[in-house]
Motif scaffolding. Structure first.
Motif, short mmCIF file in Angstrom:
data_model
loop_
_atom_site.label_atom_id
_atom_site.label_comp_id
_atom_site.label_asym_id
_atom_site.label_seq_id
_atom_site.Cartn_x
_atom_site.Cartn_y
_atom_site.Cartn_z
N ILE A 153 11.44 1.20 16.82
CA ILE A 153 12.59 1.25 15.92
C ILE A 153 12.18 1.60 14.50
O ILE A 153 12.82 2.41 13.84
CB ILE A 153 13.34 -0.10 15.97
CG1 ILE A 153 14.09 -0.17 17.30
CG2 ILE A 153 14.31 -0.25 14.81
CD1 ILE A 153 14.54 -1.53 17.71
N THR A 156 8.49 -3.56 20.96
CA THR A 156 8.68 -4.35 19.73
C THR A 156 9.36 -3.44 18.70
O THR A 156 9.22 -2.22 18.77
CB THR A 156 7.33 -4.82 19.16
OG1 THR A 156 6.61 -3.66 18.74
CG2 THR A 156 6.52 -5.59 20.18
N PRO A 157 10.09 -4.04 17.76
CA PRO A 157 10.76 -3.21 16.74
C PRO A 157 9.79 -2.28 16.01
O PRO A 157 10.12 -1.14 15.72
CB PRO A 157 11.35 -4.24 15.77
CG PRO A 157 11.51 -5.48 16.59
CD PRO A 157 10.41 -5.46 17.60
N ARG A 212 12.18 -8.13 22.22
CA ARG A 212 11.89 -6.73 22.55
C ARG A 212 13.21 -5.97 22.59
O ARG A 212 14.27 -6.57 22.73
CB ARG A 212 11.21 -6.62 23.93
CG ARG A 212 9.87 -7.31 24.03
CD ARG A 212 8.77 -6.51 23.34
NE ARG A 212 7.47 -7.18 23.45
CZ ARG A 212 7.03 -8.10 22.62
NH1 ARG A 212 7.80 -8.51 21.62
NH2 ARG A 212 5.83 -8.64 22.77
N TYR A 213 13.12 -4.64 22.51
CA TYR A 213 14.33 -3.81 22.59
C TYR A 213 14.17 -2.77 23.67
O TYR A 213 13.13 -2.12 23.79
CB TYR A 213 14.61 -3.13 21.24
CG TYR A 213 15.03 -4.11 20.19
CD1 TYR A 213 16.36 -4.49 20.07
CD2 TYR A 213 14.10 -4.70 19.34
CE1 TYR A 213 16.75 -5.43 19.13
CE2 TYR A 213 14.48 -5.63 18.39
CZ TYR A 213 15.82 -5.99 18.29
OH TYR A 213 16.21 -6.92 17.35
N THR A 219 19.00 1.34 23.03
CA THR A 219 18.85 1.50 21.58
C THR A 219 19.25 2.92 21.17
O THR A 219 20.00 3.12 20.21
CB THR A 219 17.39 1.21 21.15
OG1 THR A 219 17.05 -0.09 21.62
CG2 THR A 219 17.23 1.26 19.66
N PHE A 263 19.22 -1.77 12.47
CA PHE A 263 17.89 -2.09 12.98
C PHE A 263 16.91 -2.48 11.89
O PHE A 263 15.99 -3.25 12.14
CB PHE A 263 17.37 -0.97 13.89
CG PHE A 263 17.96 -1.07 15.26
CD1 PHE A 263 17.56 -2.07 16.13
CD2 PHE A 263 18.97 -0.22 15.67
CE1 PHE A 263 18.12 -2.22 17.39
CE2 PHE A 263 19.55 -0.35 16.94
CZ PHE A 263 19.11 -1.35 17.80
N LEU A 271 14.93 -6.13 11.85
CA LEU A 271 13.49 -6.37 11.68
C LEU A 271 13.26 -7.77 11.11
O LEU A 271 12.20 -8.37 11.29
CB LEU A 271 12.86 -5.32 10.75
CG LEU A 271 12.78 -3.88 11.28
CD1 LEU A 271 12.22 -2.96 10.21
CD2 LEU A 271 11.95 -3.80 12.55
N MET A 312 18.71 -5.96 23.13
CA MET A 312 17.72 -6.99 22.79
C MET A 312 17.31 -7.78 24.03
O MET A 312 18.16 -8.18 24.82
CB MET A 312 18.35 -7.93 21.75
CG MET A 312 17.36 -8.79 21.03
SD MET A 312 18.13 -9.55 19.58
CE MET A 312 19.27 -10.70 20.35
N SER A 346 14.42 -6.78 4.08
CA SER A 346 15.22 -6.17 5.15
C SER A 346 16.71 -6.06 4.79
O SER A 346 17.28 -4.99 4.94
CB SER A 346 14.98 -6.85 6.51
OG SER A 346 15.35 -8.19 6.45
#
Length: 260
Positions: free
Chosen positions: A215, A210-211, A77-78, A83, A63, A67, A133, A13
């Motif tokens: 995302i 969830t990412p 969670r987002y 976002t 983002f 992760l 977030m 990441s």
């Protein structure tokens, strides 16, 4: 106090995040340089492309790095709206900075204002992204580290803009984008070290996605767009190259009647 991991996905990441920041910056800074050689609508379009590239590069970097972010004791969670808003804010505020450089008369002042604007855009995006977030608990920030993260972002964005505009050629462009990528990444991890999480354990479902649901696909889409646009911009001729080929063309045409 929740125990946080910033690299739960390993080295992938942060490395991928840095690469995305560099790609977005490379494209944005290149377009800014092109804009200064153009005028009218062409200049405006180059500056718009620069704003979108840097803004979306910053967002994708943030983002992808997120992760790898996790908190022991709570899922994360987002919220979709915030976002997406953080992506738009990044483009708009960075745009203000880039346009200042593109249209400013006083070079030094417009460079400083442009760097400040771009740096504030990076920070605004980061903290809005953090506000999106959702977890079981409260997120607080250490004000000193938050201020430091904004200073890092503005200082390094100014340095990157200066390098892009003053160091000619491919080496200058590469150097500037690496500096800008470093600016965004170091701002991100300084901002993350400012985070303090107080957990309130709960089994209640969290709002948001969830990412991986939202995302990740968006980051992949933006990443692909940036890579394709980088290739297009790198291959399209600069204003000077066009002018040179046009003058060569007219020179040949002037010679043709004489030789017939």
């Amino acid at each position: 106090m929740g125990h946080m991991q910033h690299f739960s996905a390993g080295w992938v990441s942060p490395v991928l995040a840095y690469a995305m920041a560099c790609v977005g910056s490379a494209l944005g800074l290149r377009c800014t340089v092109r804009a200064l050689a153009a005028d009218g609508r062409s200049r405006r379009n180059w500056l718009l492309t620069a704003s979108i590239a840097i803004g979306s590069g910053i967002w994708t970097m943030h983002f992808i790095a997120m992760l790898g972010f996790g908190v022991t004791g709570s899922p994360i969670r987002y919220e979709i709206l915030l976002t997406v808003l953080s992506l738009l804010i990044a483009m708009v505020v960075v745009g203000a900075g880039v346009f200042t450089v593109g249209y400013g008369a006083a070079r030094v002042r417009s460079l400083l204002l442009g760097g400040l604007g771009t740096g504030v855009g990076v920070a605004a995006m980061h903290y809005l992204g953090m506000a999106a977030m959702r977890l079981h608990g409260h997120v607080r920030f250490d004000p000193g580290l938050v201020a430091l993260s904004v200073v890092i972002a503005a200082g390094a964005a100014t340095a990157a803009l200066w390098a892009a505009l003053n160091v000619r050629g491919a080496i200058g462009a590469a150097l500037a984008s690496l500096v800008m990528g470093l600016a965004v990444s170091s701002m991100h991890y300084t901002g993350m070290s400012a985070v303090r999480i107080e957990l309130t354990p709960s089994r209640a479902p969290l709002d948001g996605v969830t990412p991986m649901e939202f995302i990740f696909p968006l980051a992949v889409a933006i990443g692909s767009f940036l890579f394709l646009t980088v290739a297009f911009v790198a291959l399209s001729p600069t204003a000077r190259e066009r002018a040179e080929s046009a003058s060569a063309e007219s020179f040949r045409e002037a010679e043709l009647p004489a030789s017939s």
